[in-house]
Design an enzyme around this catalytic site. Structure first.
Site, PDB file in Angstrom:
ATOM      1  N   ARG A   1       0.839  -1.166  -0.301  1.00  0.00           N
ATOM      2  CA  ARG A   1      -0.012   0.151   0.007  1.00  0.00           C
ATOM      3  C   ARG A   1       0.900   1.157   0.066  1.00  0.00           C
ATOM      4  NH1 ARG A   1      -2.922  -2.810   3.955  1.00  0.00           N
ATOM      5  NH2 ARG A   1      -4.567  -4.062   3.088  1.00  0.00           N
TER       6      ARG A   1
ATOM      7  N   LYS B   1       1.431  11.021 -11.784  1.00  0.00           N
ATOM      8  CA  LYS B   1       0.490  10.127 -12.476  1.00  0.00           C
ATOM      9  C   LYS B   1       1.373   8.776 -12.709  1.00  0.00           C
ATOM     10  CE  LYS B   1      -2.846  12.694 -15.114  1.00  0.00           C
ATOM     11  NZ  LYS B   1      -3.232  12.926 -16.642  1.00  0.00           N
TER      12      LYS B   1
ATOM     13  N   GLU C   1       6.438  17.358 -26.150  1.00  0.00           N
ATOM     14  CA  GLU C   1       5.899  17.756 -24.975  1.00  0.00           C
ATOM     15  C   GLU C   1       6.457  19.196 -24.521  1.00  0.00           C
ATOM     16  OE1 GLU C   1       3.695  16.392 -23.261  1.00  0.00           O
ATOM     17  OE2 GLU C   1       3.072  14.297 -24.050  1.00  0.00           O
TER      18      GLU C   1
ATOM     19  N   LYS D   1       4.416  22.366 -15.919  1.00  0.00           N
ATOM     20  CA  LYS D   1       3.645  21.478 -15.315  1.00  0.00           C
ATOM     21  C   LYS D   1       3.354  21.367 -14.090  1.00  0.00           C
ATOM     22  CE  LYS D   1       2.607  16.551 -15.817  1.00  0.00           C
ATOM     23  NZ  LYS D   1       3.156  15.287 -16.381  1.00  0.00           N
TER      24      LYS D   1
ATOM     25  N   GLU E   1      -6.924  16.305 -11.565  1.00  0.00           N
ATOM     26  CA  GLU E   1      -7.316  16.396 -12.936  1.00  0.00           C
ATOM     27  C   GLU E   1      -8.910  16.739 -13.116  1.00  0.00           C
ATOM     28  OE1 GLU E   1      -6.156  13.187 -15.537  1.00  0.00           O
ATOM     29  OE2 GLU E   1      -5.901  14.786 -17.261  1.00  0.00           O
TER      30      GLU E   1
ATOM     31  N   ARG F   1      -5.872  20.821 -14.921  1.00  0.00           N
ATOM     32  CA  ARG F   1      -4.852  19.890 -15.320  1.00  0.00           C
ATOM     33  C   ARG F   1      -5.071  19.282 -16.651  1.00  0.00           C
ATOM     34  NH1 ARG F   1      -1.672  15.715 -11.401  1.00  0.00           N
ATOM     35  NH2 ARG F   1      -0.560  14.450 -13.393  1.00  0.00           N
TER      36      ARG F   1
ATOM     37  N   ASN G   1      -3.154  17.601 -21.478  1.00  0.00           N
ATOM     38  CA  ASN G   1      -3.520  16.613 -22.427  1.00  0.00           C
ATOM     39  C   ASN G   1      -3.815  17.214 -23.724  1.00  0.00           C
ATOM     40  OD1 ASN G   1      -3.458  14.152 -21.011  1.00  0.00           O
ATOM     41  ND2 ASN G   1      -5.325  14.662 -20.030  1.00  0.00           N
TER      42      ASN G   1
ATOM     43  N   HIS H   1      -3.342  15.052 -26.897  1.00  0.00           N
ATOM     44  CA  HIS H   1      -3.455  13.715 -26.489  1.00  0.00           C
ATOM     45  C   HIS H   1      -4.675  12.929 -26.753  1.00  0.00           C
ATOM     46  CE1 HIS H   1       0.077  15.153 -24.287  1.00  0.00           C
ATOM     47  NE2 HIS H   1       0.233  13.967 -23.459  1.00  0.00           N
TER      48      HIS H   1
ATOM     49  N   HIS I   1      -3.410   9.645 -28.381  1.00  0.00           N
ATOM     50  CA  HIS I   1      -3.513   8.012 -27.713  1.00  0.00           C
ATOM     51  C   HIS I   1      -4.463   7.235 -28.730  1.00  0.00           C
ATOM     52  CE1 HIS I   1      -3.555   9.864 -23.122  1.00  0.00           C
ATOM     53  NE2 HIS I   1      -2.318   9.416 -23.615  1.00  0.00           N
TER      54      HIS I   1
ATOM     55  N   HIS J   1       5.085   7.942 -27.907  1.00  0.00           N
ATOM     56  CA  HIS J   1       4.093   8.648 -27.339  1.00  0.00           C
ATOM     57  C   HIS J   1       4.183  10.158 -27.763  1.00  0.00           C
ATOM     58  CE1 HIS J   1       1.286  10.476 -24.380  1.00  0.00           C
ATOM     59  NE2 HIS J   1       2.341  11.195 -23.747  1.00  0.00           N
TER      60      HIS J   1
END
Lengths: 362, 362
Positions: free
Chosen positions: B119, B141, B183, B225, B235, B239, B243, B246, B250, B263
């Site tokens: 955990r 993330k 990016e 960022k 997000e 935030r 993206n 993206h 994606h 990517h």
């Protein structure tokens, strides 16, 4: 209705405890929920899926049902992936609400899935076993098992509500009630001597599910757990006392193969062993060890551990999450109603194990 | 040495940016660490494992190495389980430190493993690609992919430090530098017009890794960022502007099969598509669309998307995490240097897709 308010780092939430609470589940669905996914197992589904679906329908959201195989043996990656497959297959999004309908295994897996799905969606716990109602409903622990240890992979993640319906306990096997009571009486042993006294008196009515006694037992258990957890969410210190009996208990569960002993049964027996260790290491009086043993027995849990060589026990306990730097650490009682965590040398553990050995070993 | 301080909900941490930073890694190991697990892949290991092990040896802790197969295609359950198997097989405990040595895939997987192992244990990011240095090192993330979508299973989890050594970029293929620059220039487009201007001027020196320019590009990217993320960790709003490009990107990655396009390449091309969509939906001037396209091209990224029917694109974008209630949502520029998130009707998306279609479709 009894309500316990839990104030956790990841968000505050209520625990509602009442007979017939299932019928009110639509109250817990946030207005901006896009869809509901009920995670359950075939045993619970046969009894409660229809009424739960009916109750949730009042919220006016699409409802999906995800059935996982039943049992601790399935608290693993494969089952967790069944949840993700279903959530993604149904195109659920970040506003989805996951409802965990079942015992601790369902709660742990649905909660961990909620923690991880799209990096976190909301979930509601609807615990249907006494153990889950008094234990996993508070504290935000979610996890799955790994072949090398129990609950090794998981997250701290809070539900938005816990809905405890005491009516559902009536369909539980007596063995499951006893397993749940092991955790109930644990709260007395580690934190609240008055509650321990009360449990000694009321263990009979608790076992037969008298409404007044069972509601109080659940409420007081949740209160004690919430109090302990709020002081130490990440288990760096105080929270570890909730694991009284669990080091031995986890060894029993994992050594016997998950699902052979119920978690609560293993903890019940483990508490007797931990009480003996407490007597040896920090002078817990013999009559208190005897009271603990008697109450575990009165709750209906087994009191004799498996007959394994000491090395087998030590090996099984080696992976416990409380351990640090290879040292075995145990929750011990320095008196009844007060616990602490302490490293114990393997030789001392061996002495205690020897007391539970009824046959000669080579 | 440049330092960016990130203040995240789950804990504050520094990003150190310097040539030769790898040699200083022992500084990041907390005194109470019980053992170190380096998670890496064979490609990175061949180049940097030995110096990293040597540097970390100065901390005086046992070091374990976990090598995962290389590539986005392996960012899945199976690889994640290899980490857990190794951690548990080596009896690591809660005081273990995980060091992610590699690109974004290694960082995402090692970070998610750190978030879930018992955990949550501490971890340090040592990003070895430009993309990872300017992107995944900030924001907490972590995730793995699912057959039905990218990054669908993960956690928000912060490292205790990010160690960026610009020297390691010298062994990167030029294609990876370009993918990272996609990016970098994105931060200018969505948030900082001055930085966009600077990138237009310095894209040449950035591509050839001139020390002054590359350190500034990394620092400014991390700063932007960090600023955006600190205002919206989970997000829910701002935030999401990170993206930009993206949603299309994606779709390209997942439609082509993970790992076919890098990517950053997919995002570079996706930003051109998102710029066209911005022109249509919120009036981004044509000359700004042209500047965006020119800078993506100058960075060395592909500018022509795959030739798929519109329905294929829409289907691929359907699982995007930004979507709510089945509606497609996009990050759009209302002007260069300023972004917002908006739902867009499928027909409008089709119009933009048609602009990128170079051959007739049936």
């Amino acid at each position: 209705m009894s309500v316990v308010h839990v104030d956790a780092q990841g968000g505050a939430y209520p625990i509602h405890i009442a007979a017939g609470r299932l019928a009110q589940l639509a109250d817990t669905v946030p207005a901006d929920t896009s869809a509901i996914a009920i995670v359950t197992n075939p045993t619970v589904a046969a009894l409660y899926l229809a009424p739960v679906q009916e109750a949730l329908a009042a919220a006016g959201k699409p409802i999906h049902v995800i059935e996982l195989p039943d049992g601790e043996a399935y608290k693993n990656w494969e089952s967790l992936n069944l949840i993700f497959d279903a959530l993604l297959g149904a195109h659920l999004d970040r506003k989805a609400l996951i409802v965990a309908l079942g015992g601790g295994v369902i709660g742990d897996m649905a909660g961990f899935a909620a923690a991880c799905f799209m990096r976190g969606v909301r979930f509601v716990q609807v615990p249907t076993t006494l153990l889950a109602q008094v234990d996993s409903s508070v504290g935000g622990k979610t996890a799955i098992n790994h072949p090398l240890g129990k609950n090794m992979v998981g997250a701290f993640y809070q539900p938005i509500a816990v809905e405890v319906d005491t009516e559902v306990l009536k369909t539980l096997p007596a063995r499951e009630i006893s397993a749940g009571l092991a955790e109930v009486i644990k709260y007395g042993m580690i934190y609240d001597l008055d509650f321990f006294d009360w449990c000694e008196e009321q263990v009979g009515p608790m076992r037969t599910l008298e409404q007044e006694q069972i509601v109080y037992a659940i409420r007081r258990s949740c209160e004690v757990k919430a109090e302990v957890v709020s002081q130490d969410e990440r288990e760096s210190g105080l929270r570890a006392i909730l694991n009284f009996g669990h080091t031995f208990g986890h060894a029993i569960e994992s050594g016997m193969g998950y699902g052979q002993w119920l978690h609560g049964e293993a903890v019940g027996c483990g508490m007797i062993m931990a009480a003996e260790l407490s007597a040896l290491v920090c002078g817990l009086p013999a009559q208190d060890v005897a009271r603990i043993k008697a109450l575990v027995q009165a709750s209906g849990c087994p009191i004799n551990p498996p007959q394994w060589p000491a090395e087998r026990w030590l090996e099984l306990m080696q992976v416990d999450k409380k351990n640090e730097g290879g040292q075995l650490r145990f929750v011990l009682l320095d008196k009844l109603g007060h616990a602490k965590v302490q490293a114990v040398a393997p030789d001392v553990v061996r002495q205690v194990l020897a007391r539970f050995t009824t046959v000669e070993q080579e």
